[in-house]
Design a protein around this motif. Structure first.
Motif, PDB file in Angstrom:
ATOM      1  N   MET A   1      49.788  45.471  34.250  1.00  0.00           N
ATOM      2  CA  MET A   1      48.535  44.886  34.744  1.00  0.00           C
ATOM      3  C   MET A   1      47.580  44.603  33.580  1.00  0.00           C
ATOM      4  O   MET A   1      47.008  43.505  33.486  1.00  0.00           O
ATOM      5  CB  MET A   1      47.872  45.835  35.745  1.00  0.00           C
ATOM      6  CG  MET A   1      46.542  45.330  36.279  1.00  0.00           C
ATOM      7  SD  MET A   1      45.591  46.609  37.139  1.00  0.00           S
ATOM      8  CE  MET A   1      45.055  47.636  35.756  1.00  0.00           C
TER       9      MET A   1
ATOM     10  N   THR B   1      50.851  41.439  44.763  1.00  0.00           N
ATOM     11  CA  THR B   1      50.538  41.896  43.413  1.00  0.00           C
ATOM     12  C   THR B   1      50.387  40.714  42.468  1.00  0.00           C
ATOM     13  O   THR B   1      49.572  40.759  41.537  1.00  0.00           O
ATOM     14  CB  THR B   1      51.629  42.859  42.910  1.00  0.00           C
ATOM     15  OG1 THR B   1      51.873  43.854  43.911  1.00  0.00           O
ATOM     16  CG2 THR B   1      51.204  43.553  41.632  1.00  0.00           C
TER      17      THR B   1
ATOM     18  N   TRP C   1      51.419  46.911  43.491  1.00  0.00           N
ATOM     19  CA  TRP C   1      50.297  47.620  42.858  1.00  0.00           C
ATOM     20  C   TRP C   1      50.339  49.122  43.118  1.00  0.00           C
ATOM     21  O   TRP C   1      49.619  49.894  42.468  1.00  0.00           O
ATOM     22  CB  TRP C   1      48.954  47.022  43.261  1.00  0.00           C
ATOM     23  CG  TRP C   1      48.579  47.087  44.728  1.00  0.00           C
ATOM     24  CD1 TRP C   1      48.606  48.164  45.541  1.00  0.00           C
ATOM     25  CD2 TRP C   1      48.095  46.002  45.528  1.00  0.00           C
ATOM     26  NE1 TRP C   1      48.172  47.857  46.798  1.00  0.00           N
ATOM     27  CE2 TRP C   1      47.838  46.518  46.822  1.00  0.00           C
ATOM     28  CE3 TRP C   1      47.835  44.662  45.292  1.00  0.00           C
ATOM     29  CZ2 TRP C   1      47.353  45.738  47.861  1.00  0.00           C
ATOM     30  CZ3 TRP C   1      47.357  43.886  46.323  1.00  0.00           C
ATOM     31  CH2 TRP C   1      47.112  44.421  47.599  1.00  0.00           C
TER      32      TRP C   1
ATOM     33  N   LEU D   1      46.889  39.646  42.975  1.00  0.00           N
ATOM     34  CA  LEU D   1      45.983  40.545  42.273  1.00  0.00           C
ATOM     35  C   LEU D   1      46.008  40.268  40.769  1.00  0.00           C
ATOM     36  O   LEU D   1      44.953  40.178  40.119  1.00  0.00           O
ATOM     37  CB  LEU D   1      46.370  42.002  42.543  1.00  0.00           C
ATOM     38  CG  LEU D   1      45.568  43.056  41.766  1.00  0.00           C
ATOM     39  CD1 LEU D   1      44.085  42.982  42.110  1.00  0.00           C
ATOM     40  CD2 LEU D   1      46.129  44.455  42.037  1.00  0.00           C
ATOM     41  N   ASN D   2      47.204  40.114  40.197  1.00  0.00           N
ATOM     42  CA  ASN D   2      47.321  39.803  38.775  1.00  0.00           C
ATOM     43  C   ASN D   2      46.593  38.506  38.428  1.00  0.00           C
ATOM     44  O   ASN D   2      45.912  38.407  37.399  1.00  0.00           O
ATOM     45  CB  ASN D   2      48.793  39.677  38.379  1.00  0.00           C
ATOM     46  CG  ASN D   2      49.513  41.007  38.356  1.00  0.00           C
ATOM     47  OD1 ASN D   2      48.894  42.064  38.391  1.00  0.00           O
ATOM     48  ND2 ASN D   2      50.835  40.963  38.319  1.00  0.00           N
TER      49      ASN D   2
ATOM     50  N   TYR E   1      52.786  50.474  37.059  1.00  0.00           N
ATOM     51  CA  TYR E   1      52.185  49.145  37.201  1.00  0.00           C
ATOM     52  C   TYR E   1      50.986  48.945  36.277  1.00  0.00           C
ATOM     53  O   TYR E   1      50.706  47.819  35.843  1.00  0.00           O
ATOM     54  CB  TYR E   1      51.755  48.922  38.662  1.00  0.00           C
ATOM     55  CG  TYR E   1      50.850  47.721  38.835  1.00  0.00           C
ATOM     56  CD1 TYR E   1      51.317  46.433  38.618  1.00  0.00           C
ATOM     57  CD2 TYR E   1      49.508  47.875  39.191  1.00  0.00           C
ATOM     58  CE1 TYR E   1      50.486  45.328  38.757  1.00  0.00           C
ATOM     59  CE2 TYR E   1      48.667  46.794  39.330  1.00  0.00           C
ATOM     60  CZ  TYR E   1      49.163  45.516  39.119  1.00  0.00           C
ATOM     61  OH  TYR E   1      48.331  44.431  39.247  1.00  0.00           O
TER      62      TYR E   1
END
Length: 501
Positions: free
Chosen positions: A383, A300, A374, A303-304, A379
């Motif tokens: 995000m 995650t 995620w 991804l962030n 979340y």
């Protein structure tokens, strides 16, 4: 031999003593000066400012871009909650950068743009390699040395990049060139983060990223160092109208230090910009280590990081185009940009305050501390907060890059900017790496107060000092030296003491 193509060039300095009538000039022949048409799109020739800017942007895409992607994970991808090695390395990096920045211009002048960029790129290779080594040996000394070395190399790389950014764009397209650079540069961090995500997509716990991640980044940074050799010398760069660029040489370290004093004497208002310089890299430590590392698991975080740098691309594009909007006066655009930044500062960081209220440093030290995946409920809010943090960063940097449209003043301001920015980054990385670091809320508050306060302090500069345009004779004025502006085969000499000869 083929006949050279023709082009019109006009020099308009708003001064009869320094004006040149429009005249036809020859554009050189050869593969460097041949445009490529792909359907409705015309790709500029290789030795054009646009093509050279894109090449420099891709060097930064592969070197600083990968650095940003790695640090965007928090702790440079090291074990959860253990950012000590990264903090120590980055503190050494920025402390070195703050000092070396004053000497980087001299080195860049001596080495030339290509060698300076290549040397700078090699420092990023060593930096990434030190984390691969640390995964297996926990050699803290080597990772700190890599930070020190990168501080030297990065100073030289950004000095070379700055020489191109100050020299190649015409004044009316400066914001657009800056936005192009930021888009491509941040695309590097996006791609790097996607590489991290792909290699760690099944790592739902919070652990050190795989060796493959570091190896991939090592290869990419080395390619960036090699790519710098594809640039052409500045003397071969030709604009569409046939005119050639003036490569703004960096002052030597002696004249740069003297220039800082002269700038303070002649333009004391620059002191009002110091807080903005100091704040410009301050918030990265909080966002990467105290938000992304502290609250999210490995995949995650990747991804962030991807979304963060992607938002930077859009932020740079939007602000770059807005700052070049031709139907509104430059002074009006600057004031409007200040208002927008002030609103963003309270809207985005106000949301950050709400999120920061939910956890403390002591909470994250607990083994059963909740970490977002995620797939976790709730979340989406964090995000989007992280996305807005990335957008805000690009808006801030682009806004600062367009504060002045005077290349000489920008060259002088760069010394202050590099030193103060890097000193601030060194301090905040060191604070985060202390045995008893400040509470997360204190780190957050320092970011918000610095950003909002620096905007207020800089407001008089926005109102009183930004001009709609800067005449060429003022932009190219040196104290005791002459600049040669090569247009076709004619050389025009500018000097404060004499007319054009």
């Amino acid at each position: 031999m083929a006949e050279a193509r023709k082009g019109l060039v006009t020099t308009n300095t708003q001064s009869p003593a320094h004006s040149v009538e429009p005249r036809e000039v020859e554009i050189p022949t050869g593969w460097k000066y041949k445009s490529l048409k792909l359907g409705p799109i015309t790709i500029p020739w290789y030795a054009s400012p646009e093509s050279q800017l894109i090449l420099v942007s891709f060097v930064c895409f592969l070197c600083p871009g990968m650095f940003n992607a790695l640090n965007g994970l928090g702790g440079a991808g090291q074990l959860s909650k253990n950012a000590y090695a990264s903090d120590a390395s980055n503190s050494a990096l920025y402390a070195t950068f703050a000092v070396v920045g004053f000497f980087a211009g001299t080195v860049t002048n001596a080495l030339g743009i290509r060698i300076a960029l290549s040397f700078g790129g090699l420092g990023y290779c060593v930096y990434v390699g030190s984390y691969l080594c640390y995964n297996h040996t926990h050699n803290l000394g080597y990772i700190v040395f890599a930070g020190l070395l990168l501080g030297c190399c990065a100073g030289i790389l950004w000095s070379a990049q700055g020489a191109i950014m100050m020299s190649y764009p015409p004044e009316k397209l400066k914001g657009r060139f800056i936005s192009w650079f930021w888009i491509i540069f941040n695309l590097g961090a996006v791609i790097g983060s996607l590489v991290e995500l792909g290699l760690n997509i099944h790592t739902s716990d919070n652990d050190t990223v795989s060796d493959g991640t570091y190896i991939g980044f090592l290869v990419l940074t080395f390619l960036g160092a090699c790519l710098s050799w594809t640039l052409v010398d500045a003397k071969h760069v030709v604009r569409r109208d046939g005119s050639r660029i003036i490569l703004m040489k960096h002052p030597t370290w002696k004249t740069e230090i003297l220039g800082l004093w002269e700038t303070l004497w002649s333009d004391p208002y620059i002191i009002l910009l110091f807080p903005m310089f100091f704040a410009s890299n301050w918030f990265y430590t909080y966002q990467f280590n105290d938000v992304n590392l502290a609250q999210f698991n490995t995949r995650t975080r990747a991804l962030n990081s991807t979304l963060y740098w992607l938002a930077q691309m859009f932020g740079a594009l939007i602000f770059g185009l807005a700052l070049d909007f031709p139907y509104i006066r430059r002074t009006t655009r600057a004031k409007a940009a200040w208002v927008v930044m002030f609103v963003f500062t309270f809207a985005i960081w106000g949301g950050g305050y709400v999120f920061q209220m939910k956890y403390t440093r002591e909470d994250t030290a607990l083994e059963n501390h909740f970490e977002y995946d995620w797939k976790s409920n709730g979340y989406v809010g964090p995000m989007f907060l992280y996305i807005f943090y990335g957008f805000y960063d690009a808006a801030w940097q682009t806004f600062m890059g367009a504060i002045s449209n005077n290349s000489r003043k920008l060259a002088n301001f760069a010394g202050f900017y590099k030193g103060i920015q890097s000193a601030g980054a060194a301090i905040i990385w060191r604070l985060d790496g202390l045995n008893s670091p400040p509470p997360y809320m204190n780190m957050f508050a320092s970011c918000w107060v610095l950003l909002a306060g620096s905007l207020v302090i800089a407001l008089p500069v926005m109102i009183l000092k930004i001009k709609d345009t800067v005449p060429v004779e003022e932009d190219l004025k040196f104290t005791d030296e002459t600049i040669e502006d090569v247009i076709g085969h004619e050389v025009i000499y500018y000097s404060p003491e004499r007319e054009k000869v």
